[in-house]
Motif scaffolding. Structure first.
Motif, PDB file in Angstrom:
ATOM      1  N   UNK A  63      47.681  37.048  45.841  1.00 18.93           N
ATOM      2  CA  UNK A  63      47.529  37.413  47.252  1.00 18.93           C
ATOM      3  C   UNK A  63      48.768  38.148  47.761  1.00 18.93           C
ATOM      4  N   UNK A  64      49.958  37.684  47.352  1.00 20.34           N
ATOM      5  CA  UNK A  64      51.202  38.351  47.758  1.00 20.34           C
ATOM      6  C   UNK A  64      51.255  39.756  47.174  1.00 20.34           C
ATOM      7  N   UNK A  65      50.872  39.903  45.893  1.00 14.01           N
ATOM      8  CA  UNK A  65      50.869  41.221  45.268  1.00 14.01           C
ATOM      9  C   UNK A  65      49.859  42.145  45.942  1.00 14.01           C
ATOM     10  N   UNK A  66      48.698  41.609  46.321  1.00  9.57           N
ATOM     11  CA  UNK A  66      47.709  42.430  47.023  1.00  9.57           C
ATOM     12  C   UNK A  66      48.232  42.867  48.387  1.00  9.57           C
ATOM     13  N   UNK A  67      49.011  42.002  49.037  1.00 14.04           N
ATOM     14  CA  UNK A  67      49.629  42.393  50.312  1.00 14.04           C
ATOM     15  C   UNK A  67      50.592  43.553  50.105  1.00 14.04           C
ATOM     16  N   UNK A  68      51.396  43.502  49.036  1.00 10.39           N
ATOM     17  CA  UNK A  68      52.311  44.609  48.735  1.00 10.39           C
ATOM     18  C   UNK A  68      51.532  45.884  48.416  1.00 10.39           C
ATOM     19  N   UNK A  69      50.395  45.759  47.734  1.00 15.53           N
ATOM     20  CA  UNK A  69      49.564  46.939  47.463  1.00 15.53           C
ATOM     21  C   UNK A  69      49.063  47.545  48.765  1.00 15.53           C
ATOM     22  N   UNK A  82      43.944  47.522  41.875  1.00 14.71           N
ATOM     23  CA  UNK A  82      44.003  46.110  41.502  1.00 14.71           C
ATOM     24  C   UNK A  82      43.629  45.958  40.030  1.00 14.71           C
ATOM     25  N   UNK A  83      44.469  45.261  39.230  1.00 10.24           N
ATOM     26  CA  UNK A  83      44.209  45.178  37.790  1.00 10.24           C
ATOM     27  C   UNK A  83      43.520  43.894  37.345  1.00 10.24           C
ATOM     28  N   UNK A  84      43.135  43.028  38.286  1.00  9.69           N
ATOM     29  CA  UNK A  84      42.710  41.687  37.903  1.00  9.69           C
ATOM     30  C   UNK A  84      41.300  41.674  37.329  1.00  9.69           C
ATOM     31  N   UNK A  85      41.112  40.827  36.321  1.00 15.18           N
ATOM     32  CA  UNK A  85      39.781  40.572  35.808  1.00 15.18           C
ATOM     33  C   UNK A  85      39.034  39.656  36.779  1.00 15.18           C
ATOM     34  N   UNK A  86      37.718  39.814  36.887  1.00 17.32           N
ATOM     35  CA  UNK A  86      36.972  38.905  37.778  1.00 17.32           C
ATOM     36  C   UNK A  86      37.030  37.484  37.248  1.00 17.32           C
ATOM     37  N   UNK A  87      37.236  36.545  38.165  1.00 21.46           N
ATOM     38  CA  UNK A  87      37.295  35.129  37.790  1.00 21.46           C
ATOM     39  C   UNK A  87      35.925  34.503  37.963  1.00 21.46           C
ATOM     40  N   UNK A  88      35.392  33.872  36.928  1.00 17.43           N
ATOM     41  CA  UNK A  88      34.090  33.211  37.085  1.00 17.43           C
ATOM     42  C   UNK A  88      34.217  31.965  37.953  1.00 17.43           C
ATOM     43  N   UNK A 109      47.442  40.827  33.826  1.00 20.04           N
ATOM     44  CA  UNK A 109      47.963  41.136  35.167  1.00 20.04           C
ATOM     45  C   UNK A 109      48.739  39.969  35.742  1.00 20.04           C
ATOM     46  N   UNK A 110      48.412  38.726  35.356  1.00 22.61           N
ATOM     47  CA  UNK A 110      49.151  37.558  35.848  1.00 22.61           C
ATOM     48  C   UNK A 110      50.606  37.636  35.428  1.00 22.61           C
ATOM     49  N   UNK A 189      54.356  50.082  42.362  1.00 19.68           N
ATOM     50  CA  UNK A 189      53.229  50.666  41.642  1.00 19.68           C
ATOM     51  C   UNK A 189      53.454  50.644  40.139  1.00 19.68           C
ATOM     52  N   UNK A 190      54.718  50.666  39.712  1.00 18.51           N
ATOM     53  CA  UNK A 190      55.004  50.658  38.271  1.00 18.51           C
ATOM     54  C   UNK A 190      54.551  49.339  37.645  1.00 18.51           C
ATOM     55  N   UNK A 191      54.794  48.220  38.340  1.00 26.77           N
ATOM     56  CA  UNK A 191      54.493  46.902  37.769  1.00 26.77           C
ATOM     57  C   UNK A 191      53.157  46.335  38.226  1.00 26.77           C
ATOM     58  N   UNK A 192      52.686  46.741  39.401  1.00 24.62           N
ATOM     59  CA  UNK A 192      51.464  46.147  39.942  1.00 24.62           C
ATOM     60  C   UNK A 192      50.212  46.956  39.625  1.00 24.62           C
ATOM     61  N   UNK A 193      50.355  48.142  39.055  1.00 18.93           N
ATOM     62  CA  UNK A 193      49.191  48.927  38.658  1.00 18.93           C
ATOM     63  C   UNK A 193      48.667  48.425  37.321  1.00 18.93           C
TER      64      UNK A 193
END
Length: 415
Positions: A63-69, A82-88, A109-110, A189-193
């Motif tokens: 959530x913090x990383x998404x705020x920075x995005x 956003x690089x995250x895989x969907x969580x079941x 991404x974690x 963007x270098x680390x969060x992409x």
């Protein structure tokens, strides 16, 4: 004109200084606790102590990383995907927590988020505080230093040198403050992409899902062609033959011609029924008329056992998504009716965090799986076309719970 331009520059500088301070404070007072807590939770996972805290902290990091995005996009025009895989969706309780921890830790991404938290502590503080520090130093050099030079004799040369230095700092602050904020966005963007490996995996996944969808579409077209050939087309051919024979017999044997016309009428009714069933299999009219809510409730009434339906959708999904979810729910309920020996079933649909969630369960004997060639495997392929996931929980003895999730935006509810 110059005054308004200067005013806009000053406003942009002050805005950038405020945003920089927000980012600096966030990197220390949000980033540091999240980093330390996440790492400690991961370290103590083997002891079972981090099972409860790790999912919460890792989701907080996301959530913090998404705020920075979002800040990077809105403040500096730097888009970060956003690089995250969907969580079941997981079961409640300890088993669900363990499964969620496993899924979070399997996502690359974690670990990129945790690396970003670590590096962002010094970088975020430096780039965030620098614009405000330049502004304060510049104002001090231009406003305080002349006063000290005029009214004090101590350190005269030092305060004299502070005047041009202050002017330089103020100029850098006015023209460079937004650039410092943008530099922080580019660093994020270098680390969060998504990484190159993630992009490659994503392309492979999309290629595979596209291939599966094309195969499924071809199979569906062959089924429609077969149903038309064996059903409506055959009945229409028989209809034409009966009408032709009736034309030949109508003068010599009116009774036989009348019998043929009655058969032709029956064939026409059966052909119409076949065509309606075929169209209903492609896109049920009830889905177009009453939406996903009404269509699923109507579907539940056709089942041989009671189905408890709970639907909370504040709007309607797009038509392709609506159709995919409807047929997925229909397949799950049909499987339960045919194979589970269930006495009751339930279907729940909801929308949260930009995802449509459908849960279908029954109290049958269990043992369901999305095995290749089965109906649930087809559902999985259908949902994969929309970036959706399917999770089947069906231990021996039941119950069976099928969870389906896919990204989905809803239209505004009708007024």
């Amino acid at each position: 004109m110059n005054g308004s331009r200067t005013g806009r520059r000053v406003a942009r500088m002050l805005t950038a200084c405020g945003r920089g301070l927000v980012q600096a404070l966030a990197s220390q007072f949000a980033g540091v606790p999240l980093l330390v807590g996440s790492l400690l939770s991961v370290v103590f996972l083997p002891l079972g102590l981090g099972v409860l805290t790790a999912p919460l902290l890792l989701k907080g990091t996301r959530a913090f990383a998404d705020t920075e995005r979002r800040w990077a996009r809105e403040w500096s025009g730097v888009p970060i995907a956003s690089p995250y895989r969907p969580l079941p969706r997981t079961e409640p309780g300890l088993i669900g927590r363990i499964e969620l921890c496993r899924e979070l830790l399997k996502d690359p991404a974690t670990w990129r988020d945790l690396l970003w938290l670590l590096v962002n502590v010094p970088v975020g503080a430096l780039l965030g505080v620098l614009p405000a520090a330049l502004l304060v130093n510049g104002l001090g050099g231009l406003l305080v230093a002349p006063f000290l030079v005029a009214f004090t004799s101590a350190h005269h040369l030092y305060w004299t040198l502070n005047i041009p230095l202050g002017a330089l700092c103020l100029a850098v602050a006015v023209f460079g403050a937004p650039l410092f904020v943008k530099a922080h966005a580019l660093f994020c963007s270098v680390l969060l992409s998504p990484g190159r490996g993630q992009l490659t995996a994503r392309v492979d996944s999309l290629t595979d899902s596209r291939s599966q969808v094309v195969d499924a579409s071809a199979a569906e077209l062959r089924r429609i062609e077969r149903d038309l050939h064996d059903g409506a087309q055959a009945r229409l051919v028989a209809l034409g033959m009966n009408i032709g024979l009736a034309e030949q017999l109508i003068k010599h044997d009116p009774e036989a011609a009348s019998q043929l016309m009655m058969e032709a009428r029956e064939h026409s009714g059966q052909a119409l029924s076949d065509l309606r069933d075929l169209v209903r299999g492609i896109h049920p009219p009830v889905l177009a008329e009453r939406g996903l809510d009404g269509a699923v409730r109507a579907l539940a009434l056709t089942m041989p056992f009671p189905v408890d339906v709970r639907i909370e959708l504040p709007g309607r999904p797009e038509a392709p998504v609506e159709s995919a979810v409807y047929f997925a729910v229909a397949e799950a309920l049909t499987n339960a009716a045919k194979h589970s020996g269930a006495g009751r079933a339930w279907a729940q649909l909801g929308h949260e965090d930009g995802r449509l969630v459908a849960i279908v369960g029954d109290d049958g004997m269990g043992g369901a799986s999305a095995s290749p060639g089965g109906g649930l495997a087809g559902v999985e392929r259908r949902l994969a076309a929309f970036d959706g996931v399917l999770v089947v929980t069906s231990p021996a003895g039941g119950p069976t719970i099928i969870t389906m999730e896919l990204p989905c935006a809803l239209s505004s509810p009708r007024t």
